[in-house]
Structure formats: C-alpha cells, structure tokens
Design an enzyme around this catalytic site. Sequence first.
Site, short mmCIF file in Angstrom:
data_model
loop_
_atom_site.label_atom_id
_atom_site.label_comp_id
_atom_site.label_asym_id
_atom_site.label_seq_id
_atom_site.Cartn_x
_atom_site.Cartn_y
_atom_site.Cartn_z
N SER A 26 0.84 -1.20 0.00
CA SER A 26 0.00 0.00 0.00
C SER A 26 0.87 1.25 0.00
O SER A 26 1.99 1.24 0.54
CB SER A 26 -0.88 0.02 1.25
OG SER A 26 -1.50 1.27 1.40
N TYR B 7 -1.59 -1.10 10.43
CA TYR B 7 -1.72 -1.53 9.03
C TYR B 7 -0.49 -1.11 8.24
O TYR B 7 0.12 -1.92 7.52
CB TYR B 7 -3.00 -0.91 8.45
CG TYR B 7 -3.17 -1.08 6.95
CD1 TYR B 7 -3.52 -2.30 6.40
CD2 TYR B 7 -3.01 0.02 6.09
CE1 TYR B 7 -3.68 -2.44 5.03
CE2 TYR B 7 -3.19 -0.11 4.72
CZ TYR B 7 -3.52 -1.35 4.20
OH TYR B 7 -3.68 -1.49 2.83
N1 LIG Z 1 -8.63 -0.54 -1.24
C1 LIG Z 1 -7.59 0.27 -1.28
O1 LIG Z 1 -7.71 1.48 -1.52
C2 LIG Z 1 -6.21 -0.27 -1.08
C3 LIG Z 1 -5.14 0.61 -1.13
C4 LIG Z 1 -3.86 0.14 -0.96
C5 LIG Z 1 -3.64 -1.22 -0.74
N2 LIG Z 1 -4.71 -2.07 -0.68
C6 LIG Z 1 -4.42 -3.48 -0.45
O2 LIG Z 1 -5.02 -4.24 -1.48
C7 LIG Z 1 -5.41 -5.53 -0.98
C8 LIG Z 1 -6.87 -5.77 -1.28
O3 LIG Z 1 -7.62 -4.76 -0.62
P1 LIG Z 1 -9.18 -4.52 -0.89
O4 LIG Z 1 -9.47 -3.17 -0.36
O5 LIG Z 1 -9.51 -4.88 -2.31
O6 LIG Z 1 -9.81 -5.61 0.10
P2 LIG Z 1 -11.35 -5.96 0.37
O7 LIG Z 1 -12.24 -5.38 -0.68
O8 LIG Z 1 -11.60 -5.62 1.80
O9 LIG Z 1 -11.31 -7.55 0.17
C9 LIG Z 1 -10.62 -8.29 1.11
C10 LIG Z 1 -10.41 -9.71 0.59
O10 LIG Z 1 -9.59 -10.39 1.54
C11 LIG Z 1 -10.31 -11.49 2.09
N3 LIG Z 1 -10.00 -11.60 3.52
C12 LIG Z 1 -10.06 -10.62 4.45
N4 LIG Z 1 -9.71 -11.12 5.66
C13 LIG Z 1 -9.40 -12.42 5.47
C14 LIG Z 1 -8.99 -13.47 6.31
N5 LIG Z 1 -8.81 -13.31 7.63
N6 LIG Z 1 -8.77 -14.69 5.77
C15 LIG Z 1 -8.96 -14.89 4.46
N7 LIG Z 1 -9.38 -13.95 3.60
C16 LIG Z 1 -9.59 -12.73 4.10
C17 LIG Z 1 -11.76 -11.20 1.85
O11 LIG Z 1 -12.49 -12.42 1.82
P3 LIG Z 1 -14.10 -12.43 2.22
O12 LIG Z 1 -14.81 -11.79 1.07
O13 LIG Z 1 -14.43 -13.87 2.33
O14 LIG Z 1 -14.21 -11.66 3.49
C18 LIG Z 1 -11.69 -10.48 0.49
O15 LIG Z 1 -11.57 -11.42 -0.54
C19 LIG Z 1 -5.09 -5.51 0.51
O16 LIG Z 1 -3.84 -6.10 0.75
C20 LIG Z 1 -5.02 -4.04 0.84
O17 LIG Z 1 -4.20 -3.78 1.95
C21 LIG Z 1 -5.98 -1.63 -0.85
#
Ligand SMILES: NC(=O)c1ccc[n+]([C@@H]2O[C@H](COP(=O)([O-])OP(=O)(O)OC[C@H]3O[C@@H](n4cnc5c(N)ncnc54)[C@H](OP(=O)(O)O)[C@@H]3O)[C@@H](O)[C@H]2O)c1
Length: 270
Positions: free
Chosen positions: A156, A168
């Site tokens: 991130s 985080y």
């Molecule tokens: N969104 C942003 O702006 C952003 C920015 C920078 C970096 N990131 C990084 O990008 C990645 C994806 O982020 P996102 O925002 O797309 O995530 P998200 O929409 O919250 O989706 C999270 C995913 O991770 C799974 N998950 C969460 N906790 C889990 C656990 N304990 N065990 C197994 N699976 C788990 C969820 O499964 P379920 O559906 O079954 O819960 C879902 O598939 C992350 O590493 C995040 O830190 C995101």
Amino acid sequence: MTHTEGKTALVTGASRGIGRAIARRLAADGVWVAVHYGQRKEAAEETVAAIESAGGSAFPVRADLATDGALDTLFVELEAGLAGRPLDILVNNVGVYADPDDPAAMARDDYVAGISEVTPEAFDRIFTVNVRAAFFVTQRALRLMGEGGRIVNISSAVTRIAWPLLPYAMSKGALEMMAPRLANELGSRGITVNTIAPGITDDTQVNSWLHDMPGAVEGVAGMTALRRLGRPADIAAVVSFLVSDEARWVTGQLVDASGGLALAPTPPGM
Ligand SMILES: NC(=O)c1ccc[n+]([C@@H]2O[C@H](COP(=O)([O-])OP(=O)(O)OC[C@H]3O[C@@H](n4cnc5c(N)ncnc54)[C@H](OP(=O)(O)O)[C@@H]3O)[C@@H](O)[C@H]2O)c1
C-alpha cells in the site's frame, strides 16, 4: 495467445475488491485461477461465475487466514483444484485494515484508531493476516511452484504516506521487506518476487466512505497526479505485467500503482 496462457495462479482475497479484479484479469489472460476467500462464499462464487462467463477458468478455495490450521485447508483445496499441475503464480493480496476479530471495528470502518486506542490483540491480528499469512502461504506455495514462477505481494502507499492506519502501515512495511530478500533467494529457480503498492482504490469496502461524504471523491482525486481514484483494474493490469514473460527481468522491486498519490503537498482547504 498471451505469455501467461495455460498457467495456474492462486490469488488470495479474490472474492472482492482488488483481488477480484486481479483474478478476473489473470483469467482473461488465459490463467487458471484459484479464487481464495475467507468468509463470503457467495462473493467468491460470483468471482468464479464472472470469470467463467467471460470464457475463463477458475475454482474457489476457502481459508480464514486469521486462524491457525487455515493453511492446511487452503492447500488441500488448492492441490485438489490444480489436479497435479504446478502453481505458476501466487498473488498475496489479502490485507485487513482493522482487527478482523472485532466485528464492531470492521463494521464501523474504524481504521483510524490512534496509538492509544490500538490493543495488543488488534495489532497481533492485523500482523497475522497481513504478514504472517503472506509469509507462510508463500512458503507452502513454493513447494508447488516450478522454474520461472511469479510471486506478487500487494502492499500500500501507506508505507510512504503518513495516513492514519498505524498497525496496518507497519504490517505493509514488513510485507515489503519480503520481495528483495526472497527474490535473491529464489532467483536461481527463475522465480521473481515483486510488490505493488496501490493508492486509494475505489470499489473496495475500505473506501466505501468516499461515496458517503460530499466532496470526498473529488478531494482524494485531487491528491493524485492523474486526478482520479484508482480502480481495481488499474492494479490488476500491473499484476498482469509482472507475472508475464515481459517482466522476466524485473524482480525484488516495489511498484507504486497509485496514480501519483501525494507527489506534492495537498493545498490548504482540499
Ligand atoms: N482498497 C484500497 O484502496 C487499497 C489501497 C492500498 C492497498 N490495498 C491493499 O489491497 C489488498 C486488497 O484490498 P481490498 O481493499 O480490495 O480488500 P477488500 O475489498 O476488503 O477484500 C478483502 C479480501 O480479503 C479477504 N480476507 C479478508 N480477511 C481475510 C482473512 N482473515 N482470511 C482470508 N481472507 C480474508 C476477503 O475475503 P471475504 O470476502 O471472504 O471476506 C476479500 O476477498 C489488501 O492487501 C489491501 O491492503 C488496498
């Protein structure tokens, strides 16, 4: 025919958000994708259905990565789905922003707790999912990975911008240490290891608040050089490149995919 046609991949956290876009993009590139999820089976099935209706191949695998023993379940399901084929690509995408065992914190999107509010339990759980799980998923995946494999970790922009997500951000800092060291260790097997650092990305649970707060989308867009929010497909495109043969000479690197977030100080009043 793409360079990745016929390869196999495990994408963790592929039921929603950025992980779903990565799974869909890799499948569109001809990769056979294991769509990992934690709790939301229907969401994972939606990802698989979207891939299949676009002509791709995928299967779901479940494991709560906050739980001991999850890896055994994950790899039993993965190996059954791969049916004897090697694993070519691993994308460690799962990441949590708050304590996954505190439903109240998750529900109220309480990602901005200051240092005095973070409990040792919450800190440990964030590190368990974001760091420990990525490490041991990688360790197990390497047993299935042959010559020329690809590993991509999703970090991130919070590792270079002081956004109020302290545990985080610290967990992502630890995750970023994996790529250069592991790349050096695995180079003799032709395996590359890289990290992508997304910025503020739309269509993700963590950023749903942007659409509830008047002016937030425009304000955040104004913090990027390219003047918009990121889209999950923007991140997936970078993964597609890094796992392709075109990126065979790129390893141990951190790739910022944030649209140029915070390249300059935010002007007052924004
Ligand atoms: N969104 C942003 O702006 C952003 C920015 C920078 C970096 N990131 C990084 O990008 C990645 C994806 O982020 P996102 O925002 O797309 O995530 P998200 O929409 O919250 O989706 C999270 C995913 O991770 C799974 N998950 C969460 N906790 C889990 C656990 N304990 N065990 C197994 N699976 C788990 C969820 O499964 P379920 O559906 O079954 O819960 C879902 O598939 C992350 O590493 C995040 O830190 C995101």
